[in-house]
Write an enzyme that holds these catalytic residues in place. Structure first.
Site, mmCIF file in Angstrom:
data_model
loop_
_atom_site.group_PDB
_atom_site.id
_atom_site.type_symbol
_atom_site.label_atom_id
_atom_site.label_comp_id
_atom_site.label_asym_id
_atom_site.label_seq_id
_atom_site.Cartn_x
_atom_site.Cartn_y
_atom_site.Cartn_z
ATOM 1 N N HIS A 57 -2.271 6.513 6.074
ATOM 2 C CA HIS A 57 -2.988 6.203 7.314
ATOM 3 C C HIS A 57 -2.791 4.727 7.685
ATOM 4 O O HIS A 57 -2.469 4.396 8.829
ATOM 5 C CB HIS A 57 -4.474 6.524 7.132
ATOM 6 C CG HIS A 57 -5.326 5.997 8.226
ATOM 7 N ND1 HIS A 57 -5.461 6.643 9.428
ATOM 8 C CD2 HIS A 57 -6.046 4.859 8.318
ATOM 9 C CE1 HIS A 57 -6.254 5.927 10.210
ATOM 10 N NE2 HIS A 57 -6.624 4.842 9.558
ATOM 11 N N LYS A 58 -2.970 3.850 6.705
ATOM 12 C CA LYS A 58 -2.806 2.418 6.985
ATOM 13 C C LYS A 58 -1.368 2.102 7.387
ATOM 14 O O LYS A 58 -1.120 1.310 8.291
ATOM 15 C CB LYS A 58 -3.155 1.597 5.731
ATOM 16 C CG LYS A 58 -4.621 1.602 5.360
ATOM 17 C CD LYS A 58 -4.836 0.658 4.199
ATOM 18 C CE LYS A 58 -6.197 0.744 3.590
ATOM 19 N NZ LYS A 58 -6.334 -0.111 2.399
ATOM 20 N N LYS B 162 -13.150 3.759 16.498
ATOM 21 C CA LYS B 162 -13.249 2.966 15.270
ATOM 22 C C LYS B 162 -12.071 2.004 15.136
ATOM 23 O O LYS B 162 -12.240 0.844 14.791
ATOM 24 C CB LYS B 162 -13.297 3.905 14.057
ATOM 25 C CG LYS B 162 -13.394 3.144 12.749
ATOM 26 C CD LYS B 162 -13.285 4.028 11.538
ATOM 27 C CE LYS B 162 -13.085 3.173 10.304
ATOM 28 N NZ LYS B 162 -12.770 3.968 9.123
ATOM 29 N N THR C 205 0.849 -1.186 0.000
ATOM 30 C CA THR C 205 0.000 0.000 0.000
ATOM 31 C C THR C 205 0.886 1.238 0.000
ATOM 32 O O THR C 205 2.059 1.161 0.364
ATOM 33 C CB THR C 205 -0.918 0.029 1.248
ATOM 34 O OG1 THR C 205 -1.856 1.091 1.131
ATOM 35 C CG2 THR C 205 -0.130 0.237 2.528
ATOM 36 N N ASP D 201 -7.700 -5.832 1.271
ATOM 37 C CA ASP D 201 -8.790 -5.342 0.433
ATOM 38 C C ASP D 201 -10.055 -5.336 1.302
ATOM 39 O O ASP D 201 -10.274 -6.271 2.075
ATOM 40 C CB ASP D 201 -8.989 -6.216 -0.805
ATOM 41 C CG ASP D 201 -9.743 -5.474 -1.904
ATOM 42 O OD1 ASP D 201 -9.609 -4.247 -2.001
ATOM 43 O OD2 ASP D 201 -10.483 -6.125 -2.665
ATOM 44 N N THR D 202 -10.839 -4.273 1.176
ATOM 45 C CA THR D 202 -12.030 -4.112 2.024
ATOM 46 C C THR D 202 -13.273 -3.918 1.173
ATOM 47 O O THR D 202 -13.223 -3.248 0.144
ATOM 48 C CB THR D 202 -11.846 -2.883 2.949
ATOM 49 O OG1 THR D 202 -10.810 -3.165 3.875
ATOM 50 C CG2 THR D 202 -13.122 -2.561 3.723
ATOM 51 N N TYR E 167 -17.312 5.489 3.644
ATOM 52 C CA TYR E 167 -18.694 5.281 4.069
ATOM 53 C C TYR E 167 -18.889 5.500 5.576
ATOM 54 O O TYR E 167 -19.962 5.195 6.108
ATOM 55 C CB TYR E 167 -19.137 3.853 3.715
ATOM 56 C CG TYR E 167 -19.125 3.528 2.235
ATOM 57 C CD1 TYR E 167 -20.302 3.554 1.483
ATOM 58 C CD2 TYR E 167 -17.946 3.170 1.586
ATOM 59 C CE1 TYR E 167 -20.302 3.245 0.129
ATOM 60 C CE2 TYR E 167 -17.929 2.865 0.228
ATOM 61 C CZ TYR E 167 -19.110 2.903 -0.486
ATOM 62 O OH TYR E 167 -19.108 2.594 -1.828
ATOM 63 N N ARG F 167 -10.931 -3.597 9.670
ATOM 64 C CA ARG F 167 -9.484 -3.631 9.405
ATOM 65 C C ARG F 167 -8.719 -3.966 10.687
ATOM 66 O O ARG F 167 -7.797 -4.771 10.680
ATOM 67 C CB ARG F 167 -9.034 -2.287 8.838
ATOM 68 C CG ARG F 167 -7.740 -2.368 8.059
ATOM 69 C CD ARG F 167 -7.482 -1.144 7.183
ATOM 70 N NE ARG F 167 -8.249 0.008 7.569
ATOM 71 C CZ ARG F 167 -9.361 0.402 6.940
ATOM 72 N NH1 ARG F 167 -9.776 -0.233 5.856
ATOM 73 N NH2 ARG F 167 -10.044 1.443 7.365
HETATM 74 P P1 IMP Z 1 -9.617 -0.502 0.516
HETATM 75 O O1 IMP Z 1 -9.603 -1.893 -0.007
HETATM 76 O O2 IMP Z 1 -9.098 -0.388 1.928
HETATM 77 O O3 IMP Z 1 -8.984 0.494 -0.416
HETATM 78 O O4 IMP Z 1 -11.153 -0.084 0.642
HETATM 79 C C1 IMP Z 1 -12.016 -0.048 -0.479
HETATM 80 C C2 IMP Z 1 -13.062 1.016 -0.281
HETATM 81 O O5 IMP Z 1 -13.892 0.671 0.829
HETATM 82 C C3 IMP Z 1 -12.505 2.393 0.063
HETATM 83 O O6 IMP Z 1 -12.263 3.149 -1.061
HETATM 84 C C4 IMP Z 1 -13.610 3.004 0.900
HETATM 85 O O7 IMP Z 1 -14.562 3.583 0.050
HETATM 86 C C5 IMP Z 1 -14.236 1.810 1.567
HETATM 87 N N1 IMP Z 1 -13.733 1.635 2.926
HETATM 88 C C6 IMP Z 1 -12.733 0.800 3.312
HETATM 89 N N2 IMP Z 1 -12.535 0.871 4.621
HETATM 90 C C7 IMP Z 1 -13.438 1.772 5.071
HETATM 91 C C8 IMP Z 1 -13.711 2.294 6.378
HETATM 92 O O8 IMP Z 1 -13.077 1.941 7.380
HETATM 93 N N3 IMP Z 1 -14.697 3.194 6.446
HETATM 94 C C9 IMP Z 1 -15.414 3.627 5.390
HETATM 95 N N4 IMP Z 1 -15.183 3.196 4.154
HETATM 96 C C10 IMP Z 1 -14.198 2.267 3.993
#
Ligand code: IMP
Length: 201
Positions: free
Chosen positions: A20-21, A181, A16, A77-78, A160, A187
């Site tokens: 922040h992460k 949070k 990454t 990935d989230t 979100y 995460r």
């Molecule tokens: P990523 O895989 O961490 O980049 O997350 C993918 C997408 O999920 C991000 O672009 C955000 O829109 C959303 N997202 C991920 N983590 C969070 C969170 O902790 N709060 C709110 N939205 C999140």
């Protein structure tokens, strides 16, 4: 893991460049494990996230770093999985409103609009972390269940956060604030599994 020097801790790449992460993970491993970012290993590739699952995308990123740069690595990935939308936006969470770009405000508005007439507002955030270490692949998961609010509330966080109410809190992530949070989030839970595994090695 790579030992760079006898008196420096071993290093591991986190796939990454999200500041922040990185700071969150570096604080956890301070003094024990040196966490390198993609920029630190001179990787400026736009790594394709073409899998149809969160786990698949996390593995693509970790394998990319291992295969092209030779480092042991982890990647995350989230996705936000909404019950009334059959699990959407899921793997498309970042680009829910527009397939070619990440627009958090448009994403949130689209979600509120899609749920306008739905009684069931339950949802979950899910994070998958893929780790490649010593020739083996491991996947860790973190989930937080909750509800989608009917309107945005709160000012902290990102993405979100103003519309996600984690269960048993009654407040959105954006109202709860970063400190709370980071103790209960998807995460944080996935990272806790990763840390537990690495500390057992
Ligand atoms: P990523 O895989 O961490 O980049 O997350 C993918 C997408 O999920 C991000 O672009 C955000 O829109 C959303 N997202 C991920 N983590 C969070 C969170 O902790 N709060 C709110 N939205 C999140």
């Amino acid at each position: 893991m790579t030992t760079l020097h006898t008196d420096t801790p071993p290093s591991l790449v986190f796939a990454t460049n999200n500041a922040h992460k990185l700071s969150e993970i570096r604080a956890i491993f301070a003094g024990k494990l040196q966490i390198l970012s993609l920029a630190d290993i001179d990787c400026h590739d736009d790594i394709p996230e073409t899998a149809d699952t969160l786990e698949g995308n996390a593995l693509i990123k970790a394998r990319w770093v291992k295969e092209k740069y030779g480092y042991d690595c982890f990647a995350d990935d989230t996705g936000l999985e909404v019950t009334a939308l059959d699990g959407r936006p899921g793997v498309h969470t970042a680009r829910y409103a527009y397939p070619d770009r990440h627009d958090p405000e448009a994403n949130t508005q689209k979600l509120l609009s899609e749920l306008k007439d739905k009684a069931d507002r339950t949802a979950q955030f899910r994070t998958a972390i893929a780790l490649i270490l010593d020739g083996e692949e491991h996947v860790f998961e973190g989930v937080v269940r909750g509800q989608i609010a009917t309107e945005k509330r709160g000012t902290e966080g990102f993405g979100y956060d103003p519309v996600f109410i984690p269960e048993d809190t009654g407040r959105t992530f954006a109202e709860l604030g970063t400190e709370v949070k980071n103790k209960i989030s998807h995460r944080a839970r996935a990272v806790a599994h990763l840390v537990e595994f690495l500390q057992s090695k």
